[in-house]
Design a protein around this motif. Structure first.
Motif, PDB file in Angstrom:
ATOM      1  N   CYS A 138      68.828  14.441  22.244  1.00 42.19           N
ATOM      2  CA  CYS A 138      69.485  13.783  23.282  1.00 42.19           C
ATOM      3  C   CYS A 138      70.758  14.044  23.272  1.00 42.19           C
ATOM      4  O   CYS A 138      71.602  14.467  24.156  1.00 42.19           O
ATOM      5  N   ARG A 139      71.422  13.581  22.279  1.00 40.20           N
ATOM      6  CA  ARG A 139      72.700  13.455  21.827  1.00 40.20           C
ATOM      7  C   ARG A 139      73.288  15.008  21.930  1.00 40.20           C
ATOM      8  O   ARG A 139      74.355  15.408  22.519  1.00 40.20           O
ATOM      9  N   SER A 140      72.688  15.932  21.499  1.00 41.24           N
ATOM     10  CA  SER A 140      73.137  17.228  21.191  1.00 41.24           C
ATOM     11  C   SER A 140      73.038  18.016  22.735  1.00 41.24           C
ATOM     12  O   SER A 140      74.163  18.458  23.197  1.00 41.24           O
ATOM     13  N   GLU A 197      57.143  12.024  29.699  1.00 42.84           N
ATOM     14  CA  GLU A 197      56.458  11.762  28.368  1.00 42.84           C
ATOM     15  C   GLU A 197      57.542  12.233  27.137  1.00 42.84           C
ATOM     16  O   GLU A 197      57.134  12.122  25.967  1.00 42.84           O
ATOM     17  N   ALA A 198      58.539  13.035  27.370  1.00 38.81           N
ATOM     18  CA  ALA A 198      59.538  13.125  26.283  1.00 38.81           C
ATOM     19  C   ALA A 198      60.860  13.414  26.706  1.00 38.81           C
ATOM     20  O   ALA A 198      61.307  13.660  27.981  1.00 38.81           O
ATOM     21  N   ILE A 199      61.949  12.986  26.005  1.00 39.53           N
ATOM     22  CA  ILE A 199      63.177  13.094  26.428  1.00 39.53           C
ATOM     23  C   ILE A 199      63.947  14.089  25.230  1.00 39.53           C
ATOM     24  O   ILE A 199      63.417  14.382  24.313  1.00 39.53           O
ATOM     25  N   PRO A 200      64.929  14.573  25.717  1.00 39.88           N
ATOM     26  CA  PRO A 200      65.846  14.493  26.985  1.00 39.88           C
ATOM     27  C   PRO A 200      65.127  15.203  28.100  1.00 39.88           C
ATOM     28  O   PRO A 200      64.220  16.237  27.779  1.00 39.88           O
ATOM     29  N   CYS A 201      65.162  14.379  29.298  1.00 36.84           N
ATOM     30  CA  CYS A 201      64.364  15.185  30.696  1.00 36.84           C
ATOM     31  C   CYS A 201      65.309  14.803  31.748  1.00 36.84           C
ATOM     32  O   CYS A 201      65.788  13.711  31.837  1.00 36.84           O
ATOM     33  N   LEU A 202      65.734  15.961  32.418  1.00 37.23           N
ATOM     34  CA  LEU A 202      66.584  15.614  33.651  1.00 37.23           C
ATOM     35  C   LEU A 202      65.675  16.085  34.804  1.00 37.23           C
ATOM     36  O   LEU A 202      65.281  17.332  35.061  1.00 37.23           O
ATOM     37  N   VAL A 203      65.300  15.019  35.804  1.00 38.22           N
ATOM     38  CA  VAL A 203      64.528  15.202  37.052  1.00 38.22           C
ATOM     39  C   VAL A 203      65.460  15.482  37.933  1.00 38.22           C
ATOM     40  O   VAL A 203      66.468  14.489  38.123  1.00 38.22           O
ATOM     41  N   ILE A 204      65.268  16.645  38.897  1.00 39.34           N
ATOM     42  CA  ILE A 204      66.225  16.939  40.000  1.00 39.34           C
ATOM     43  C   ILE A 204      65.391  16.489  41.197  1.00 39.34           C
ATOM     44  O   ILE A 204      64.275  16.822  41.637  1.00 39.34           O
TER      45      ILE A 204
END
Length: 472
Positions: A119-121, A185-192
């Motif tokens: 996520c940080r990356s 179910e997993a991060i990072p996740c970006l929902v548009i």
């Protein structure tokens, strides 16, 4: 000045004013409000929201003085979406954004957490740059951070680096509802999410993948735009040559040894070429590079022994090092060629081949077309025998491995594990794995502990008598 948190000691002038006027502060059920608002909140937190008092309009200043006199020091005041913090006779203004202001925009819901390195990356290396570039060119785009951080301090520290909006950390109900609605179910996740005037467009869950692969070209992140980019990518790969991959208008050479030797890219045409994405700071790269050097030298010796001048192999280092000194030190340990440090081709290649992690080895055939993106895995499985990495060669090696497996013991006791290991294949409970002995990828046949899942390459097993097994 240490700021108080928005979650504490809140006095909402808007709510008070609404009560006095007999009006309601309920949020709209339309558009993004129905997703992002709560019964007592119709705003989102801005990135940092700090301004000095001298930057604030006079009427807000007067309001702050009156409010402080009324509620005392160290109280928060909300007025027209602006939060005022008064602490030790110093003023800080936190500018919040009404959720209704997001209507008509393309919105990204960013599910992420400070405690998780990927996520940080993604946040620092990809998303911040893409967001700022989209905002600077006037794109109608916004991001809202949905935190999975463990505590308020982690949330504040992580959010301090984000130039976009956030749901307050304390609003667990909204965060849980969003996570459930979009089946995160997993991060990072970006929902548009598309604007409400494009309500027929379904939410896209692979915003992270789209940005890694296409960058801001993916905007406005619709299914149609994604299909266009995939078609363009396919056509680009079909036109791919070694020359257009490794050269640009300022450079037609690679770096060789000893420095500052230059090797023309044209001299590699007709060879099998490996593009090695790595860096000195990458710990897995530090472990894999010596192995790759050994395999590289064995392949070169094997080809020299065959005496076929038309068949040759070379590797080009594509650096992710942080500075010139790191690059010089790391490249100095390698026997092959490299792109110059800081050359834009380094990033272009990583994007072109969708490289998400290092080390990675992409193999190009003599015609410059991609043979495989899984060179690292093939090196780990088959060593120098993987050359030239073609499907035909891998099919041959897999059949050979199946034949050899027929003579392997059905079970073994391994010096590095306390339980008996059982020989498995993809058809008998095995599959792709990370070897617990060498930490490298594996597939096909493996020795697996049926009790705890411990799994190793057959070649990594050190056979021992059951009485000498160690606790692991």
């Amino acid at each position: 000045m240490k700021q108080m948190n928005l979650e504490e000691n809140t006095w909402n002038l808007q709510a008070t004013q609404a009560e006095a006027n007999g009006t309601s502060q309920k949020t709209s059920s339309s558009g993004f409000s129905s997703l992002l608002a709560s019964n007592d909140r119709d705003y989102l937190l801005s990135q940092d929201g700090t301004q000095r008092l001298t930057d604030v309009a006079v009427d807000i200043i007067l309001l702050a003085v009156v409010a402080v006199a009324f509620v005392g020091w160290r109280k928060w005041v909300s007025f027209s979406g602006t939060w005022l913090c008064c602490s030790q006779a110093k003023f800080v203004v936190l500018i919040n954004v009404k959720i209704s202001d997001l209507e008509g925009k393309v919105l990204g819901l960013y599910f992420s957490a400070n405690w998780y390195a990927p996520c940080r990356s993604f946040t620092t290396q990809v998303l911040i740059g893409a967001y700022q570039e989209l905002k600077s060119n006037g794109s109608n785009f916004e991001i809202v951070f949905v935190s999975s951080d463990e505590n308020l301090d982690a949330f504040n520290n992580y959010r301090a680096n984000m130039p976009w909006l956030s749901i307050p950390f304390s609003d667990l109900e909204t965060k849980k509802a969003l996570t459930s609605k979009f089946d995160i179910e997993a991060i990072p996740c970006l929902v548009i999410l598309q604007p409400k005037d494009n309500k027929d467009e379904p939410a896209l869950h692979d915003g992270v993948e789209m940005l890694y692969r296409f960058g801001i070209q993916a905007f406005p992140f619709t299914k149609e735009r994604l299909e266009e980019l995939k078609l363009e990518e396919k056509e680009k790969h079909e036109r791919q040559t070694l020359t257009n991959l490794l050269t640009n208008h300022d450079r037609d050479h690679l770096l060789g040894h000893p420095a500052p030797k230059q090797v023309p890219v044209a001299s590699l045409v007709g060879k099998t070429v490996g593009l090695y994405f790595s860096s000195q700071w990458c710990l897995p790269g530090g472990k894999f590079t010596p192995k790759l050097i050994s395999i590289y030298q064995k392949i070169k010796q094997m080809l020299e022994h065959k005496g076929n001048d038309e068949d040759d192999f070379e590797i080009v280092f594509v650096s992710s090092d942080r500075d010139q000194a790191e690059f010089d030190s790391y490249f100095g340990s390698m026997p092959w060629l490299a792109l110059p440090f800081g050359d834009p081709t380094n990033k272009n290649l990583a994007k072109h081949f969708d490289v998400k992690g290092i080390p990675s080895l992409v193999i190009l055939g003599p015609d410059g077309k991609t043979v495989t993106k899984h060179g690292r895995n093939l090196i780990n499985l088959y060593q120098e025998n993987a050359y030239p990495f073609t499907e035909a060669q891998i099919d041959f090696l897999e059949k050979q491995m199946d034949e050899e497996a027929k003579s392997l013991p059905r079970s073994k006791n391994h010096a590095g594990h306390r339980h008996e290991l059982t020989l498995v294949s993809e058809g008998t409970g095995g599959g792709p794995f990370i070897c617990c002995d060498c930490d490298e990828q594996g597939s096909g046949w493996a020795y697996q502990c049926l009790e705890c899942g411990y799994e190793v390459h057959p070649k990594c097993v050190i056979a021992v008598d059951p009485g000498s097994m160690v606790e692991s």
